[in-house]
Design a protein around this motif. Structure first.
Motif, PDB file in Angstrom:
ATOM      1  N   GLY A 406       0.812  -1.216   0.000  1.00  0.00           N
ATOM      2  CA  GLY A 406       0.000   0.000   0.000  1.00  0.00           C
ATOM      3  C   GLY A 406       0.842   1.260   0.000  1.00  0.00           C
ATOM      4  N   LYS A 407       1.984   1.221   0.642  1.00  0.00           N
ATOM      5  CA  LYS A 407       2.852   2.394   0.698  1.00  0.00           C
ATOM      6  C   LYS A 407       3.477   2.678  -0.664  1.00  0.00           C
ATOM      7  CE  LYS A 407       3.883   1.860   5.631  1.00  0.00           C
ATOM      8  NZ  LYS A 407       4.934   1.627   6.649  1.00  0.00           N
ATOM      9  N   PHE A 408       3.846   1.621  -1.384  1.00  0.00           N
ATOM     10  CA  PHE A 408       4.366   1.818  -2.739  1.00  0.00           C
ATOM     11  C   PHE A 408       3.303   2.472  -3.619  1.00  0.00           C
ATOM     12  CE2 PHE A 408       8.277  -0.454  -2.198  1.00  0.00           C
ATOM     13  CZ  PHE A 408       9.036  -0.168  -3.317  1.00  0.00           C
ATOM     14  N   ILE A 409       2.080   1.957  -3.527  1.00  0.00           N
ATOM     15  CA  ILE A 409       0.990   2.493  -4.349  1.00  0.00           C
ATOM     16  C   ILE A 409       0.705   3.942  -3.962  1.00  0.00           C
ATOM     17  CG2 ILE A 409      -1.445   2.234  -4.928  1.00  0.00           C
ATOM     18  CD1 ILE A 409       0.478   0.129  -6.148  1.00  0.00           C
ATOM     19  N   ALA A 410       0.723   4.247  -2.677  1.00  0.00           N
ATOM     20  CA  ALA A 410       0.412   5.603  -2.216  1.00  0.00           C
ATOM     21  C   ALA A 410       1.424   6.633  -2.710  1.00  0.00           C
ATOM     22  CB  ALA A 410       0.346   5.620  -0.689  1.00  0.00           C
ATOM     23  N   PHE A 442      14.324   6.142 -15.961  1.00  0.00           N
ATOM     24  CA  PHE A 442      13.415   6.946 -15.146  1.00  0.00           C
ATOM     25  C   PHE A 442      12.538   6.053 -14.277  1.00  0.00           C
ATOM     26  CE2 PHE A 442       9.242   8.996 -14.564  1.00  0.00           C
ATOM     27  CZ  PHE A 442       9.633  10.120 -13.842  1.00  0.00           C
ATOM     28  N   LEU A 443      12.024   4.974 -14.852  1.00  0.00           N
ATOM     29  CA  LEU A 443      11.178   4.054 -14.099  1.00  0.00           C
ATOM     30  C   LEU A 443      11.897   3.529 -12.861  1.00  0.00           C
ATOM     31  CD1 LEU A 443       8.795   2.092 -13.623  1.00  0.00           C
ATOM     32  CD2 LEU A 443       9.830   0.576 -15.338  1.00  0.00           C
ATOM     33  N   TYR A 444      13.115   3.053 -13.043  1.00  0.00           N
ATOM     34  CA  TYR A 444      13.825   2.441 -11.916  1.00  0.00           C
ATOM     35  C   TYR A 444      14.387   3.487 -10.955  1.00  0.00           C
ATOM     36  CZ  TYR A 444      13.125  -2.230 -13.618  1.00  0.00           C
ATOM     37  OH  TYR A 444      12.527  -3.424 -13.996  1.00  0.00           O
ATOM     38  N   ALA A 445      14.700   4.669 -11.453  1.00  0.00           N
ATOM     39  CA  ALA A 445      15.122   5.736 -10.538  1.00  0.00           C
ATOM     40  C   ALA A 445      13.965   6.112  -9.623  1.00  0.00           C
ATOM     41  CB  ALA A 445      15.595   6.956 -11.337  1.00  0.00           C
ATOM     42  N   SER A 446      12.762   6.185 -10.181  1.00  0.00           N
ATOM     43  CA  SER A 446      11.590   6.520  -9.368  1.00  0.00           C
ATOM     44  C   SER A 446      11.227   5.380  -8.420  1.00  0.00           C
ATOM     45  CB  SER A 446      10.399   6.854 -10.274  1.00  0.00           C
ATOM     46  OG  SER A 446      10.638   8.049 -10.981  1.00  0.00           O
ATOM     47  N   LEU A 447      11.321   4.140  -8.890  1.00  0.00           N
ATOM     48  CA  LEU A 447      11.067   2.995  -8.008  1.00  0.00           C
ATOM     49  C   LEU A 447      12.077   2.961  -6.864  1.00  0.00           C
ATOM     50  CD1 LEU A 447      10.214   0.062 -10.475  1.00  0.00           C
ATOM     51  CD2 LEU A 447       8.673   1.162  -8.835  1.00  0.00           C
ATOM     52  N   THR A 448      13.315   3.289  -7.187  1.00  0.00           N
ATOM     53  CA  THR A 448      14.352   3.315  -6.144  1.00  0.00           C
ATOM     54  C   THR A 448      14.052   4.406  -5.117  1.00  0.00           C
ATOM     55  OG1 THR A 448      16.020   2.479  -7.686  1.00  0.00           O
ATOM     56  CG2 THR A 448      16.822   3.640  -5.726  1.00  0.00           C
ATOM     57  N   ALA A 449      13.610   5.555  -5.584  1.00  0.00           N
ATOM     58  CA  ALA A 449      13.272   6.642  -4.658  1.00  0.00           C
ATOM     59  C   ALA A 449      12.108   6.239  -3.751  1.00  0.00           C
ATOM     60  CB  ALA A 449      12.922   7.894  -5.451  1.00  0.00           C
ATOM     61  N   ILE A 450      11.100   5.583  -4.323  1.00  0.00           N
ATOM     62  CA  ILE A 450       9.967   5.121  -3.509  1.00  0.00           C
ATOM     63  C   ILE A 450      10.441   4.081  -2.504  1.00  0.00           C
ATOM     64  CG2 ILE A 450       7.731   3.943  -3.562  1.00  0.00           C
ATOM     65  CD1 ILE A 450       7.338   5.100  -6.399  1.00  0.00           C
ATOM     66  N   ALA A 451      11.283   3.156  -2.964  1.00  0.00           N
ATOM     67  CA  ALA A 451      11.793   2.098  -2.076  1.00  0.00           C
ATOM     68  C   ALA A 451      12.606   2.700  -0.931  1.00  0.00           C
ATOM     69  CB  ALA A 451      12.635   1.114  -2.881  1.00  0.00           C
ATOM     70  N   GLU A 452      13.415   3.699  -1.215  1.00  0.00           N
ATOM     71  CA  GLU A 452      14.197   4.346  -0.154  1.00  0.00           C
ATOM     72  C   GLU A 452      13.282   4.927   0.923  1.00  0.00           C
ATOM     73  OE1 GLU A 452      17.225   4.615   0.758  1.00  0.00           O
ATOM     74  OE2 GLU A 452      18.302   3.745  -0.929  1.00  0.00           O
ATOM     75  N   PHE A 453      12.169   5.490   0.486  1.00  0.00           N
ATOM     76  CA  PHE A 453      11.242   6.079   1.446  1.00  0.00           C
ATOM     77  C   PHE A 453      10.474   4.995   2.213  1.00  0.00           C
ATOM     78  CE2 PHE A 453       6.921   7.829   2.310  1.00  0.00           C
ATOM     79  CZ  PHE A 453       7.295   8.676   3.350  1.00  0.00           C
ATOM     80  N   VAL A 454       9.966   4.007   1.495  1.00  0.00           N
ATOM     81  CA  VAL A 454       9.142   2.957   2.135  1.00  0.00           C
ATOM     82  C   VAL A 454       9.978   2.069   3.039  1.00  0.00           C
ATOM     83  CG1 VAL A 454       7.724   0.917   1.684  1.00  0.00           C
ATOM     84  CG2 VAL A 454       7.425   2.972   0.292  1.00  0.00           C
ATOM     85  N   PHE A 455      11.174   1.691   2.571  1.00  0.00           N
ATOM     86  CA  PHE A 455      11.992   0.743   3.333  1.00  0.00           C
ATOM     87  C   PHE A 455      12.899   1.430   4.365  1.00  0.00           C
ATOM     88  CE2 PHE A 455      11.954  -1.834  -0.851  1.00  0.00           C
ATOM     89  CZ  PHE A 455      10.718  -2.397  -0.544  1.00  0.00           C
ATOM     90  N   ASN A 456      13.431   2.596   4.001  1.00  0.00           N
ATOM     91  CA  ASN A 456      14.464   3.218   4.833  1.00  0.00           C
ATOM     92  C   ASN A 456      14.091   4.598   5.372  1.00  0.00           C
ATOM     93  OD1 ASN A 456      16.140   0.987   4.201  1.00  0.00           O
ATOM     94  ND2 ASN A 456      16.762   1.986   2.270  1.00  0.00           N
TER      95      ASN A 456
END
Length: 1017
Positions: A406-410, A442-456
């Motif tokens: 849910g956090k990734f989607i949000a 761009f896709l993976y840079a944005s996914l990485t940014a989301i992951a940094e926020f959700v995970f870390n």
């Protein structure tokens, strides 16, 4: 090119704008907070409009949930608009019937079969229910009344496709007792390695599964994957032994359930068992078909074979999404009388199919490039992410903690991305061929940014812009619009002169590209002859060089069109076409049905010099040639493209509407991998449409409604298929609201749908949601509600109704009193889901007496039974001159109803009592089609612009047609306000204009067709 990424300001301002459409429960508040700008969508990026007029973009990493395999505004989609049948939804035109044959030929080749039968419909759920209906009709015994599906499945949101969908949150609110589906475990694999070895005797064992004495070999239980497959298959066998199963429906890869891969071994056994028990099998390739994987159909990757090593074939294959329509492929002959679909969507789906097929190598290359990005991403976050997997244009990964989903989607929109969850902990993605390396970065840079926020908990600033490849969409639209206007102006006798058009082309190439544009004739050919020879040598190997004599021959015929571009006096490109008969020794031309037609051209050559490649010159020069061909009254342009190796030319031709005329296997006698040839036909000139006087219910406009402004506004909608469940344009919402404004305030609550059957099932869910007790319906003979779902077919007097329905006699002026008494008796002694009626039945065009409708409303109110109108035929003032919709008349006003708008669009209206305002409860992926809805809106506005004039046309048409037909003996005719029926021996010239059903010719033209009839008499 640099694109501005969506941001919170845009989202907030759009949300405020959307609120006005949610007021008073007009529609559920379920759209994403962005309004689309279709003309500015580019590649994988969806354009969203802002209050300031500028656009922002988001990267659609779901490709409109696998609907777009080529991306937005791809040139291949633009070929759809080159057929007049696309604009008028003319299903009976010769050009459309030819396209259908080409489409079926392509599908048969992709399945390695000699031929297939197709059924076209409006959605994937509808296609599944049509296939299930075939299985039910051909069930092994009358006691078979259950569907078998698998845990994790998703098959759509019509009633029975929803019962066969595993997700309880979607299924259970609308689950009807006694109509539940049997679910078996789904033996999902851990990765994308779908082809596993079959142990000894695997095929023989499952082929003999009906035996009472079977024992699973002990070594099959040693492999945990195989053990899971065997456990599932044994459960399937147990259910088949009951005799209750009439169909097995399964996805070759479960998408909504979490991108769960299944193996060739499992499907081999499943098909062998199903065939042993004579139970029909449906492969639901709604999302996986049309090259989601490495083959055009996902299940073809399995190479399924039985004990005799012959191919194992499911009885039905169902597609949608990238097919742009609902599509059932089988050996069962279709019933064209019950098909409901949009011509434009079929043609767009066909162009989609052949273009994807011509880019197999590109799909594999993109998949490999993405795999590298995915591997790095999952390695970086290996403590949180697992099971990366993907094939072809799809990939997914799992989150170890499902709370992270849910956090990734949000956070996806904050970083300019669109993707979706699947199952509890899977994030799934659908690529398309517009993705380049910059877009993946761009896709993976944005996914990485989301992951940094959700995970870390590390917040990275969202991007503001993205650099992507230039795709020249704006110029593409200019060319396409000019071509369409040239065609339209010619058919309306308003065409430009050849001289002025050549001057405009000269100016455009000079200003936009810096090239000089030349028309080559017999008189100036010698000036360019040597340059053409050298150009051929520079570009082609000797076997592919066109002899210079053929170029010279082309210039000698007045119908030929020969063009060249120069840069600084250097020959940059040529494009030559001449009548087919000039080239009798080109392979295929003598077989061509247009060989003797001087107005059918053969595309001899289109070549760009190497220094000038990559600028679109070949495409633009071919467009220029086509524009000139329109003015010279050329009918078609034909040509040859080598499979795969001429994919760039294939794309140019497809963008001009090219479809298969025939296919030549092994045409090139060389050692290259691809030796087949696609022999194509491109439409050039539009001819006046067939004046079908029965088509008003599905074809709301004719050629008279087409003009410069309308073509320009509709081009983006005909090119791009959107998931209207999520994203809509302001234009779409405004048009929808204007349609609903014609309803009384009590019924201005509604939903959109793709067709009649979807309306019926959505309405049934609304009614069920209110009582959750009664599933029996009451209706009347000869009343029609679609044929794409079990419920709609049950309401249509099916011999073997699936759902309980009481059907009474059709209301007539003679039986009003007695029939109302029967209705009252039934409502007094039974509880019904609803009473379903057509004020004007589509299949008879007999008006239901107003007296009966008044009495029916009163009885329904007395016994608290919902009254439902199908106003598909009774709208547009057909029932009464005073009411566009009959529901406007208070004394007969229903509780809810629907109107099929033609094409791939319909509306549902309801009162407050039955309206479900909770978002996503009645959602379907497409929820209709913007192009179709806008066509209907155009026809509606034409009627309302001058109601007095419209009614006079209806009256004059009725009078004129009646006068003409009554000249013949034994004619019986009933016609009023432009609709009705006729029986008797009418001449063939009238038979061609009318559809024949139920022993009568039906009369129901659109406003445009009535005017055309009167103007041409």
């Amino acid at each position: 090119m640099k694109l501005k990424i969506i941001n919170k300001d845009l989202e907030n301002s759009t949300k405020e704008k959307l609120e006005k459409y949610y007021e008073n429960n007009f529609i559920p508040a379920e759209k994403k907070n962005y309004l689309t700008d279709l003309s500015r969508c580019v590649g994988p990026y969806l354009a969203c409009s802002s209050t300031t007029g500028e656009s922002h973009w988001l990267l659609d990493a779901a490709s409109q949930i696998a609907t777009l395999g080529l991306g937005f505004n791809h040139s291949a989609f633009m070929g759809t608009a080159h057929y007049l049948s696309s604009w008028t939804n003319d299903k009976e035109s010769a050009e459309f019937k030819s396209i259908r044959l080409g489409f079926e030929s392509f599908l048969a080749r992709s399945l390695k079969r000699k031929s297939v039968s197709t059924t076209f419909c409006n959605s994937g759920a509808e296609a599944n229910e049509i296939a299930l209906g075939h299985c039910f009709k051909n069930r092994p015994s009358n006691k078979a009344n259950k569907i078998l599906a698998f845990e994790g499945s998703f098959h759509g949101r019509l009633l029975m496709s929803l019962q066969s969908t595993w997700n309880p949150s979607k299924r259970e609110p609308f689950e009807w007792p006694g109509f539940d589906t049997i679910f078996c475990p789904s033996p999902a694999l851990a990765d994308e390695k779908i082809n596993l070895p079959l142990p000894n005797n695997w095929c023989d064992f499952w082929d003999s599964s009906a035996s009472t004495n079977i024992e699973v070999p002990a070594d099959w239980k040693l492999d945990p994957i195989m053990e899971g497959e065997v456990k599932s298959l044994l459960k399937v066998r147990t259910e088949l032994l009951t005799g209750a199963i009439f169909s097995i429906i399964v996805e070759p890869m479960q998408c909504e359930g979490g991108d769960r891969y299944l193996s060739n071994r499992f499907f081999t056994a499943l098909l062998l068992m199903a065939k042993a028990f004579r139970v029909g099998t449906i492969f639901d390739e709604v999302q996986t078909g049309f090259h989601l994987g490495e083959d055009f159909f996902w299940h073809m990757q399995f190479d399924l074979r039985g004990p005799d090593n012959n191919p194992l074939i499911p009885e039905h294959i169902v597609c949608a999404k990238k097919a742009q329509i609902g599509l059932v492929i089988s050996d069962v002959p279709n019933n064209e009388d019950t098909e409901e679909f949009q011509v434009a969507s079929v043609i767009r789906g066909y162009h989609h199919a052949v273009t994807l097929d011509q880019n197999k190598a590109k799909i594999l290359k993109l998949a490999e490039l993405n795999r590298n990005f995915l591997s790095k991403f999952c390695s970086q976050f290996s403590n949180f992410v697992e099971s990366p997997r993907g094939l072809g244009l799809c990939f997914a990964f799992d989150l170890k903690n499902k709370e992270h989903t849910g956090k990734f989607i949000a956070n996806r929109f904050d970083y300019g991305l669109l993707f979706y969850p699947a199952g509890d902990n899977t994030l799934r993605f659908r690529l398309n061929l517009a993705f380049g390396e910059k877009d993946l970065e761009f896709l993976y840079a944005s996914l990485t940014a989301i992951a940094e926020f959700v995970f870390n908990s590390n917040r990275v600033a969202p991007p503001t812009h993205i650099e992507t490849n230039e795709r020249h969409t704006e110029e593409l639209y200019i060319w396409q619009h000019n071509l369409l206007m040239a065609k339209l102006n010619c058919v309306k006798d308003e065409k430009a002169t050849l001289e002025s058009t050549v001057a405009e082309l000269e100016h455009h190439f000079k200003e936009a590209h810096g090239f000089s544009f030349e028309v080559i004739t017999e008189g100036n050919f010698q000036n360019i002859e040597k340059e053409i020879v050298q150009l051929q040598k520079n570009v082609y190997e000797p076997v592919r060089q066109t002899p210079i004599e053929k170029f010279k021959t082309a210039t000698q015929h007045p119908n030929s069109i020969c063009l060249a571009l120069r840069k600084n006096n250097e020959l940059a490109a040529i494009c030559f076409a001449g009548p087919l008969k000039l080239f009798p020794y080109e392979k295929g031309t003598r077989r061509d049905p247009g060989f003797e037609n001087q107005s059918t051209l053969y595309m001899l050559d289109c070549t760009v010099a190497p220094p000038f490649l990559g600028r679109g010159l070949g495409k633009y020069l071919k467009y220029a040639l086509t524009q000139i061909a329109v003015l010279k009254n050329i009918d078609e342009i034909h040509g040859r493209n080598r499979d795969q190796m001429a994919s760039s030319m294939h794309l140019i031709n497809t963008s001009l509407g090219a479809t298969e005329l025939f296919y030549n296997p092994e045409d090139y006698l060389d050692d290259e991998k691809y030796r087949d040839v696609w022999y194509y036909s491109s439409p050039v000139s539009w001819s006046q449409e067939t004046n079908n006087l029965s088509s008003g219910l599905y074809a709301p406009i004719g050629i008279a409604s087409l003009n410069n402004e309308f073509l320009k506004s509709q081009l983006p909608a005909i090119n791009n298929k959107l998931c209207l469940s999520n994203f809509v344009s302001e234009r779409y919402l405004d048009n929808l609201k204007e349609i609903f404004e014609l309803l009384p305030k009590e019924l201005k609550h509604g939903y959109t749908a793709s067709g009649q059957s979807e309306c019926i099932d959505k309405l049934a869910k609304l009614l069920w949601n209110k009582n959750k007790k009664h599933c029996k319906s009451l209706t009347f003979k000869s009343h029609y509600f679609g044929a794409g779902s079990f419920l709609s077919r049950s309401l249509n007097e099916e011999l073997e109704s699936f759902f309980p329905v009481d059907t009474l006699a059709a209301p007539t002026t003679e039986n009003v009193s007695n029939l109302l008494k029967e209705v009252e008796t039934l409502l007094k002694t039974n509880s019904y889901l609803g009473v379903w009626i057509e004020p004007i039945p589509q299949q008879t065009m007999e008006r239901v007496p107003l007296e009966f409708l008044k009495g029916l409303k009163a009885i329904c109110e007395e016994y608290s039974t919902p009254l439902v109108f199908n106003e598909t035929a009774s709208s547009q003032f057909r029932y009464t001159k005073d009411s566009y919709f009959l529901a406007q008349l208070e004394e007969v006003r229903p509780d809810c109803g629907f109107v099929a708008l033609g094409g791939q669009a319909a509306i549902i209206y309801t009162n407050e009592t039955y309206f479900i305002e909770k978002p996503l409860m009645l959602i379907s992926t497409w929820d209709g089609d913007e192009f179709a809805l806008s066509n209907y809106h155009c026809g509606m506005k034409n009627i309302l612009k001058d109601k007095k004039y419209f009614h006079s046309i209806c009256d004059n048409f009725s009078k004129k047609l009646k006068e003409e037909l009554l000249q013949y003996a034994n004619i019986e005719i009933q016609i009023e306000r432009g609709f009705g029926w006729v029986t008797g021996p009418i001449p063939s010239k009238y038979q061609k204009l009318l559809s024949y059903k139920n022993d009568r010719y039906l009369i129901c033209p659109s406003f445009d067709h009535m005017k055309f009839f009167l103007e041409n008499k």
